[in-house]
Design a protein around this motif. Structure first.
Motif, mmCIF file in Angstrom:
data_model
loop_
_atom_site.group_PDB
_atom_site.id
_atom_site.type_symbol
_atom_site.label_atom_id
_atom_site.label_comp_id
_atom_site.label_asym_id
_atom_site.label_seq_id
_atom_site.Cartn_x
_atom_site.Cartn_y
_atom_site.Cartn_z
ATOM 1 N N ILE A 121 -4.522 9.053 -4.238
ATOM 2 C CA ILE A 121 -3.166 8.583 -4.564
ATOM 3 C C ILE A 121 -2.248 9.759 -4.878
ATOM 4 O O ILE A 121 -1.060 9.743 -4.535
ATOM 5 C CB ILE A 121 -3.174 7.542 -5.717
ATOM 6 N N MET A 163 -1.182 4.311 0.064
ATOM 7 C CA MET A 163 -2.105 5.335 0.519
ATOM 8 C C MET A 163 -2.497 5.048 1.966
ATOM 9 O O MET A 163 -2.672 3.893 2.348
ATOM 10 C CB MET A 163 -3.356 5.306 -0.370
ATOM 11 N N ALA A 198 0.349 -0.487 -5.455
ATOM 12 C CA ALA A 198 0.121 0.970 -5.386
ATOM 13 C C ALA A 198 -0.755 1.366 -4.206
ATOM 14 O O ALA A 198 -0.587 2.432 -3.628
ATOM 15 C CB ALA A 198 -0.484 1.473 -6.694
ATOM 16 N N ALA A 199 -1.693 0.515 -3.836
ATOM 17 C CA ALA A 199 -2.589 0.880 -2.731
ATOM 18 C C ALA A 199 -1.898 0.810 -1.383
ATOM 19 O O ALA A 199 -2.049 1.711 -0.553
ATOM 20 C CB ALA A 199 -3.817 -0.031 -2.724
ATOM 21 N N ASP A 200 -1.127 -0.262 -1.159
ATOM 22 C CA ASP A 200 -0.694 -0.533 0.210
ATOM 23 C C ASP A 200 0.806 -0.488 0.472
ATOM 24 O O ASP A 200 1.218 -0.529 1.637
ATOM 25 C CB ASP A 200 -1.258 -1.879 0.684
ATOM 26 N N PRO A 260 2.917 -1.990 -9.896
ATOM 27 C CA PRO A 260 1.622 -1.307 -9.686
ATOM 28 C C PRO A 260 0.630 -2.087 -8.830
ATOM 29 O O PRO A 260 -0.279 -1.488 -8.253
ATOM 30 C CB PRO A 260 1.105 -1.124 -11.113
ATOM 31 N N MET A 261 0.801 -3.387 -8.682
ATOM 32 C CA MET A 261 -0.145 -4.121 -7.827
ATOM 33 C C MET A 261 0.037 -3.782 -6.348
ATOM 34 O O MET A 261 -0.781 -4.163 -5.521
ATOM 35 C CB MET A 261 -0.056 -5.632 -8.054
#
Lengths: 291, 291
Positions: free
Chosen positions: A126, A119, A161-163, A158-159
């Protein structure tokens, strides 16, 4: 048409020609020319270079060197992240990826590995980022087709997913492929990486579906260490962690994958501190012993 | 029967009575009696204690104290891990959980939070561990029913699949619930934790399905920090990370969840170094401002 019987799992014993080394496994410590020689000398059949390996290099010359050593380029790593906070940045991201696709074509890469991005900074949207990813892949597909370099969407754990990647499962990647490229042009598919996908309870079904759709473009191995110390740079050597890599390879090959098995290990505190010869020798041994 | 219209999202403004504090949020630094008073004094409607909080305490006395302060026990944390390398250890794990269920009943807990456990040491058989989890939950369900304490399966983030939980998505947890308890006894359901589930592209569908099945037993909030430093103890305060918590609460409440919103933050390097009063005040503010 492929039948199930044709997909008997290959025996990797004495078949390093079926195996490939992602250059990140050696820690990007030597010039790409030297790495090509090391990988070929060790008997591997393929290599997957990163864009950073080619900075300041003559890409055509590197391509010739790889070909002269008989190596398949199993993938070219990796895409510029797609999601952006502004339209201008998004356009630059697309342009960067198109340029990289040209290099992938020069290298004769079997695929361009798409790590799609997380993101944008400060965002909590997201689904918005996922929509941008879809738009971005759509914008790259024509170029991929013209250059004859398939885009391989790599779902990331998934760890990240943010960056790093808002695509996090094979099922999600496949859904995206079908939406963007419903006719299955042959230029949009998936890179299955054991590290990112091993935990997924839907993995076997998703891989089988991706195989039926002709979307399996790459298969990466390493291991998940039970006591992982770092979220990015602590991947394990095959056999040192918890993944049943042979079962996973069987799953991927049963689904029709017949490309090379690529080793991609990021390991700052362990393998990257060792000599390239030791790393490659261990990869060769473990590929045959546990994969 | 519930209709969609009945599930308009609640307004948490001035409604801390709809909010609960998981005692881990305060870092387990004070006796549980003191924590109960702090949580009640700060105006929260609920508390979720851990088994470690009750070590050496008179559980009935704690239960009376919680009740006297008007707090709902939104959950009792947490199960002993189920998968084991030996039958004997598995049996001990079941017995431990039955004992904990008795304490959960004494506390009047709305649910017993099941963090089901990862793979036994040295194992590479995640499906085997999942089968053990299924057997273990089946073995506990009768006790849960007798004691009137629902089991809440908490899917944990996939980064904990090796060592903490082989249940990693809401869809997977729901599938397990339906297999073990097809009649929906009311004593087997799911705890949805924002930290573990926020990334899941199937989350909205899974939560809706869990709601239709009457399986939503708890809802936990905190935030995922973009720059996460530690895989276990670096959760963010609501609003400091990337999760759209209001959208997620809407999703959960649209699906029929009408229980309390529980804050559960593990934060060794930040929040656990602060005073309890500051932590609780910040939780109160952020619950109303961003959740």
């Amino acid at each position: 048409m492929n039948t199930r019987e044709q997909h008997i799992m290959r025996d990797l014993h004495q078949r390093l020609d079926l195996c490939s080394i992602n250059t990140a496994t050696l820690g990007h410590r030597e010039p790409i020319g030297r790495v090509i020689d090391r990988v070929a000398d060790a008997g591997f059949g393929g290599i997957a270079p990163w864009r950073r390996d080619l900075e300041g290099e003559d890409v055509s010359a590197i391509a010739r060197r790889i070909e002269a050593r008989g190596l398949t380029v199993t993938g070219y790593c990796r895409s510029t992240y797609l999601p952006a906070a502004t339209r201008e940045q998004f356009a630059r991201n697309i342009a960067d990826n198109k340029a990289a696709l040209h290099d992938a074509a020069t290298l004769g890469a079997r695929c361009f590995v798409m790590v799609v991005g997380g993101m944008p900074d400060g965002s909590r949207d997201i689904e918005g980022a996922r929509a941008q990813v879809s738009d971005g892949i759509g914008a790259l597909l024509d170029t991929a087709r013209e250059l004859r370099v398939p885009l391989a969407l790599e779902p990331l754990h998934p760890m990240y997913a943010a960056d790093r990647s808002v695509i996090n499962t094979v099922a999600q990647a496949l859904h995206l492929c079908e939406a963007i490229d419903p006719g299955s042009s042959g230029f949009l598919g998936i890179a299955v990486d054991a590290y990112h996908c091993w935990w997924d309870p839907a993995l076997a079904d998703s891989v089988a579906a991706a195989g039926r759709a002709g979307r399996l473009l790459a298969f990466h191995v390493c291991d998940w260490l039970r006591d992982t110390r770092d979220m990015l740079l602590d991947r394990g050597m095959m056999g040192d962690g918890v993944i049943d890599l042979r079962a996973l390879r069987r799953c991927v090959e049963d689904a029709g994958y017949d490309g090379l098995v690529e080793v991609e290990i990021f390991s700052q505190a362990n393998w990257w501190r060792r000599e390239a010869v030791e790393i490659l020798g261990t990869c060769a041994h473990r590929l045959q012993a546990v994969c």
